[in-house]
Design a protein around this motif. Structure first.
Motif, PDB file in Angstrom:
ATOM      1  N   ASN A  60       0.817  -1.212   0.000  1.00 24.39           N
ATOM      2  CA  ASN A  60       0.000   0.000   0.000  1.00 24.39           C
ATOM      3  C   ASN A  60       0.851   1.263   0.000  1.00 24.39           C
ATOM      4  O   ASN A  60       0.448   2.304   0.536  1.00 24.39           O
ATOM      5  N   THR A 107     -16.782  -9.039   4.847  1.00 19.51           N
ATOM      6  CA  THR A 107     -15.657  -8.350   5.471  1.00 19.51           C
ATOM      7  C   THR A 107     -15.675  -6.895   5.052  1.00 19.51           C
ATOM      8  O   THR A 107     -16.076  -6.564   3.925  1.00 19.51           O
ATOM      9  N   VAL A 109     -13.723  -3.399   4.219  1.00 15.56           N
ATOM     10  CA  VAL A 109     -12.439  -2.865   3.774  1.00 15.56           C
ATOM     11  C   VAL A 109     -12.490  -1.349   3.867  1.00 15.56           C
ATOM     12  O   VAL A 109     -13.293  -0.711   3.165  1.00 15.56           O
ATOM     13  N   ASN A 122     -17.559   0.248  12.362  1.00 13.96           N
ATOM     14  CA  ASN A 122     -16.265   0.607  12.945  1.00 13.96           C
ATOM     15  C   ASN A 122     -15.988   2.111  12.811  1.00 13.96           C
ATOM     16  O   ASN A 122     -14.866   2.549  13.036  1.00 13.96           O
ATOM     17  N   SER A 126     -16.128   2.460   4.748  1.00 11.72           N
ATOM     18  CA  SER A 126     -15.727   1.109   4.348  1.00 11.72           C
ATOM     19  C   SER A 126     -16.630   0.593   3.238  1.00 11.72           C
ATOM     20  O   SER A 126     -17.705   1.146   2.968  1.00 11.72           O
ATOM     21  N   LYS A 220      -6.274 -10.337   4.527  1.00  6.33           N
ATOM     22  CA  LYS A 220      -6.100  -9.012   5.129  1.00  6.33           C
ATOM     23  C   LYS A 220      -4.637  -8.706   5.452  1.00  6.33           C
ATOM     24  O   LYS A 220      -4.331  -7.599   5.910  1.00  6.33           O
ATOM     25  N   THR A 221      -3.727  -9.662   5.237  1.00 11.00           N
ATOM     26  CA  THR A 221      -2.307  -9.327   5.393  1.00 11.00           C
ATOM     27  C   THR A 221      -1.832  -8.440   4.239  1.00 11.00           C
ATOM     28  O   THR A 221      -0.754  -7.847   4.325  1.00 11.00           O
ATOM     29  N   LYS A 223      -1.924  -5.105   2.671  1.00 10.08           N
ATOM     30  CA  LYS A 223      -2.221  -3.838   3.327  1.00 10.08           C
ATOM     31  C   LYS A 223      -3.215  -2.976   2.564  1.00 10.08           C
ATOM     32  O   LYS A 223      -3.829  -2.081   3.147  1.00 10.08           O
ATOM     33  N   ARG A 226      -6.497  -2.809   4.169  1.00  6.33           N
ATOM     34  CA  ARG A 226      -6.611  -2.134   5.464  1.00  6.33           C
ATOM     35  C   ARG A 226      -6.876  -0.638   5.312  1.00  6.33           C
ATOM     36  O   ARG A 226      -7.365   0.010   6.227  1.00  6.33           O
ATOM     37  N   ASP A 227      -6.534  -0.109   4.127  1.00 10.22           N
ATOM     38  CA  ASP A 227      -6.752   1.314   3.873  1.00 10.22           C
ATOM     39  C   ASP A 227      -6.626   1.535   2.369  1.00 10.22           C
ATOM     40  O   ASP A 227      -5.562   1.856   1.867  1.00 10.22           O
ATOM     41  N   CYS A 228      -7.721   1.360   1.653  1.00  8.68           N
ATOM     42  CA  CYS A 228      -7.680   1.398   0.192  1.00  8.68           C
ATOM     43  C   CYS A 228      -7.875   2.815  -0.322  1.00  8.68           C
ATOM     44  O   CYS A 228      -8.903   3.441  -0.084  1.00  8.68           O
TER      45      CYS A 228
END
Length: 252
Positions: A60, A107, A109, A122, A126, A220-221, A223, A226-228
């Motif tokens: 990322n 899930t 993102v 959250n 997302s 999800k490993t 990146k 985690r923040d696209c």
């Protein structure tokens, strides 16, 4: 400088062995990803372009950070990701054996493009992605279209296209899919206890359903999930491409 001609760079960014990466590149060529196009030729060979996209999804990094690592300009790196990302996408399985059992889970993102994302539970903007795996092989078979992150899984199951993609194949899910016809754990009514057979069924159901959670944890490993920062279909292409490489790594 990072290059696909050096095997040691492949595994850290793609999760694939050099042999598996070679199979991926061969498949991309067969799908027409390396055809000659009009205008300026690519600054990297097909292997290098595929590795650059994988490195972007894995780390990322911004284009300004990533481009010098591959010896290309910022604009060239951006064009490669826009062009190559969709071509790395997983192709959904269209047919399933009669005894196939699938597992679905949603899930979130974190996605910066507010035209496709929404504030979710959250409190971040997302997108909701419905991921379906084969319970036996743990391969990803379907990835639904991304929806706003405030969409419930029971609605996202149908609206994302995941339901239509699996048809009538037996599919299990967690308790967030009421009214969908999916196989869910038994719920305890107020003031009542579940009979032993239902408790045993729930225990078995939970153990099997955990497989999709393990798959999502591995995905999800990367990146980018985690923040696209990608816009439009970018987050969908990233999810599909990561699913494809997950399958390659798992299948050997």
């Amino acid at each position: 400088m990072i290059t696909a001609s050096e095997p040691s760079w492949i595994a850290p960014f793609t999760g694939l062995s050099p042999r598996q990466f070679g199979k991926l590149v061969t498949a991309l060529r067969r799908e027409g990803a390396d055809e000659v196009r009009k205008g300026r030729p690519w600054s990297l060979p097909l292997e290098g372009r595929a590795l650059l996209v994988a490195a972007y999804w894995r780390t990322n990094l911004t284009m300004r950070q990533l481009a010098p690592l591959f010896g290309v300009s910022k604009s060239a790196a951006d064009r490669i990701i826009d062009h190559r990302g969709p071509m790395l996408a997983l192709q959904h399985r269209k047919r399933f054996a009669k005894d196939t059992v699938l597992i679905v889970d949603g899930t979130l993102v974190p996605t910066r493009d507010h035209t496709i994302a929404a504030q979710s539970k959250n409190y971040r903007y997302s997108t909701n992605h419905q991921i379906v795996i084969d319970a036996d092989t743990r391969l990803v078979v379907v990835v639904g279209r991304p929806l706003a992150g405030n969409r419930n899984d029971c609605k996202a199951w149908e609206e994302s296209g995941a339901k239509a993609a699996v048809g009538k194949t037996l599919t299990i899910a967690d308790g967030g899919y009421p009214g969908t016809g999916l196989v869910m754990p038994h719920r305890r009514r107020k003031g009542e206890d579940l009979p032993d057979w239902k408790q045993a069924h729930n225990k078995s159901h939970k153990q099997v359903r955990a497989r999709v959670e393990h798959v999502l944890a591995r995905m999800k490993t990367w990146k980018i999930l985690r923040d696209c920062r990608l816009k439009g279909d970018g987050v969908h292409h990233a999810m599909l491409g990561i699913a494809r490489m997950h399958n390659l790594a798992l299948a050997g």
